[in-house]
Design an enzyme around this catalytic site. Structure first.
Site, PDB file in Angstrom:
ATOM      1  N   HIS A 139      68.644  65.672  51.088  1.00  0.00           N
ATOM      2  CA  HIS A 139      68.708  64.383  50.394  1.00  0.00           C
ATOM      3  C   HIS A 139      69.631  63.411  51.112  1.00  0.00           C
ATOM      4  CE1 HIS A 139      67.329  66.204  46.279  1.00  0.00           C
ATOM      5  NE2 HIS A 139      66.444  66.316  47.240  1.00  0.00           N
ATOM      6  N   ASP A 191      69.113  69.968  49.243  1.00  0.00           N
ATOM      7  CA  ASP A 191      69.849  68.828  48.685  1.00  0.00           C
ATOM      8  C   ASP A 191      70.655  68.201  49.818  1.00  0.00           C
ATOM      9  OD1 ASP A 191      71.295  67.060  46.904  1.00  0.00           O
ATOM     10  OD2 ASP A 191      70.835  68.428  45.274  1.00  0.00           O
TER      11      ASP A 191
END
Length: 521
Positions: A337, A301
């Site tokens: 991300h 992430d």
């Protein structure tokens, strides 16, 4: 002029910044160094480094040292005193047999807690080479946990006998949380509550075993009455030093300083598989004076996500705390991300964040701010400079229509018509971007989408160099909001935002939102 700066020092280790021009995570060219004690015993070490933040280990407690770096000058520093070294093996640790060996994990946790209890104030607990399994362990004030090179402390795959943090303690202080709100959560494999002068160091490995159990199969759920554990959870701690070790495979967020003050993280390796859910690398929340230097990220992430809590569905705000004064230097973010992300839990406010001399490779976004109506809070004083990005889809984004939470696609959240100002109106004011190199951009150089009632203010972009675009990129929206155009190889697009750029050709005339967009009712 080159500066040699002491980033962190313990009794046996030191992290030193070699601030030469052009250095990011790596130095432009490797350099040789020589280290000697200045107490008259003539002991000396020599080495060579390619890292801008270099780790020195095998030092002696309470000793003055002189570090000389070839062609770059010298630095004097002194290691901390140590009141005693305790070997964890003396407490009967059982060697690793399998991730399913819960009995050994419970025995080892008890042994480590006994060793910590016996440790003198200012002492060091050393976990030597070998692989060990343990259930969650609580660290305390005035101690060092040293993971020796070759040591691996692992969590078991089963949650049997795993402790849980309640949302609040008996005095009402926040303990457990989930996405910025109070919630019971499983205790992290290593954790501390209210600890002062805590050091966690070494060249060993902390493995949260998120890949060995079922943690990653229920990313947004609650099981056994609690949310997933972090990898390292520090709650209301101060004067914390983390350096040298590798931490990987956390059940959820990897390192979570919550309500912490004066924390240094240096020369760490933070790892998780690219498809592991919500395995953010480093998430300071409601914290201040945070320093992150020379850390390498490859996660599932966001690499770094700076947070300040989330206002509750009925406006609850007692748990909110601002995050202020975060400095990030010489880090390498190889996948994730986002490189450095602010939000979306920012209701307490995030202020004075500096990102400099870093490198981001293959992250979806570089610098990313995200919030929405209902969150409230403000973001200000965000600075990024001397950063290189490669293969990033959108380099810079600020999104005040982020479609998070169950109501994230509702009309009142996504409407591009002005709404009334209230305590739930978020504000973004002050983003400075300077001296940035972009290679292989996919979707857009920048995308800024503010609220019509609270536009994004004071975005300044200087010395931005776009070297190339990714020829394989497919069109897609550059931010996560409804009604946003798919883009490919776009420049800086903005709506309800004030953006100044010293190169007007980088400002795109394209619309960010589709012209006929209507939010779902």
């Amino acid at each position: 002029m080159t500066d040699l700066v002491t980033v962190a020092v313990s009794a046996r280790m030191a992290a030193i910044r070699i601030a030469v021009p052009g250095a990011r995570y790596y130095l432009p060219d490797p350099v040789s160094w020589r280290l000697r004690a200045t107490n008259g015993d003539n002991l000396a070490w020599e080495g060579r480094t390619d890292r801008a933040v270099t780790l020195l280990d095998m030092l002696s407690p309470g000793t003055a040292y002189l570090l000389e770096v070839e062609g770059l000058g010298s630095l004097q520093f002194r290691t901390r005193e140590c009141s005693g070294l305790v070997e964890a093996a003396a407490y009967g640790l059982l060697p690793y047999v399998s991730a399913q060996d819960t009995a050994a994990a419970l025995r080892n946790a008890d042994a480590l807690q006994a060793a910590i209890a016996d440790l003198p104030v200012g002492g060091t607990l050393r976990i030597g080479p070998g692989r060990w399994t343990a259930l969650p362990v609580t660290l305390r004030s005035d101690m060092t946990l040293h993971l020796a090179e070759g040591a691996e402390l692992c969590s078991p795959s089963s949650r049997d006998s795993w402790s849980v943090f309640p949302a609040r303690d008996n005095a009402g202080h926040l303990l457990g949380s989930w996405e910025g709100e109070p919630a019971a959560c499983f205790a992290a494999p290593l954790h501390a509550i209210g600890a002062r002068r805590l050091v966690l160091e070494g060249k060993g490995i902390l493995d949260g075993a998120g890949n060995a159990g079922d943690w990653w199969g229920w990313a947004k759920e609650t099981r056994d009455g609690a949310r997933r554990a972090r990898g390292l959870h520090l709650i209301d701690c101060s004067d914390v030093t983390l350096f040298g070790f590798t931490i990987r495979n956390a059940p959820s967020w990897i390192i979570h300083p919550q309500g912490c003050h004066r924390l240094v993280a240096a020369c760490l390796s933070i790892e998780a598989p690219h498809d592991s859910p919500n395995t953010d690398g480093f998430n300071p929340e409601g914290s201040s004076e945070i320093r992150v230097e020379g850390v390498r990220f490859t996660v599932g992430d966001d690499c770094i996500a700076i947070k300040a809590g989330k206002r509750g569905p009925c406006g609850e705000a007692a748990h909110l705390r601002e995050t202020r004064d975060v400095q990030i230097r010489h880090c390498l973010m190889e996948r994730g991300h986002g490189g450095v992300v602010i939000g979306s839990e920012m209701s307490g406010g995030v202020h004075d964040v500096l990102v400099e001399d870093c490198e981001m490779i293959g992250t979806d976004r570089g610098l990313r701010l995200k919030t929405r109506r209902g969150r409230g809070g403000s973001v200000s004083g965000i600075t990024m400079r001397r950063v290189r990005m490669e293969g990033v889809l959108t380099a810079f984004s600020a999104n005040a229509h982020y479609h998070c939470d169950p109501d994230g696609h509702d009309e009142w959240v996504q409407s591009r018509q002005p709404a009334a100002l209230d305590e739930g109106t978020p504000e973004i004011d002050g983003i400075a971007v300077e001296d940035i190199d972009l290679h292989e951009v996919g979707h857009a150089v920048g995308a800024f989408l503010g609220l019509p009632e609270a536009p994004i203010r004071n975005v300044s972009i200087r010395n931005l160099r776009v070297h190339s675009f990714d020829p394989e990129a497919a069109p897609a929206p550059p931010i996560m909001a409804d009604g946003v155009q798919a883009m490919r190889h776009e420049m800086i697009v903005y709506e309800h935002a004030h953006v100044e750029c010293d190169d007007p050709t980088l400002l795109s005339p394209s619309r960010l939102s589709v012209s006929n967009f209507q939010a779902a009712s």
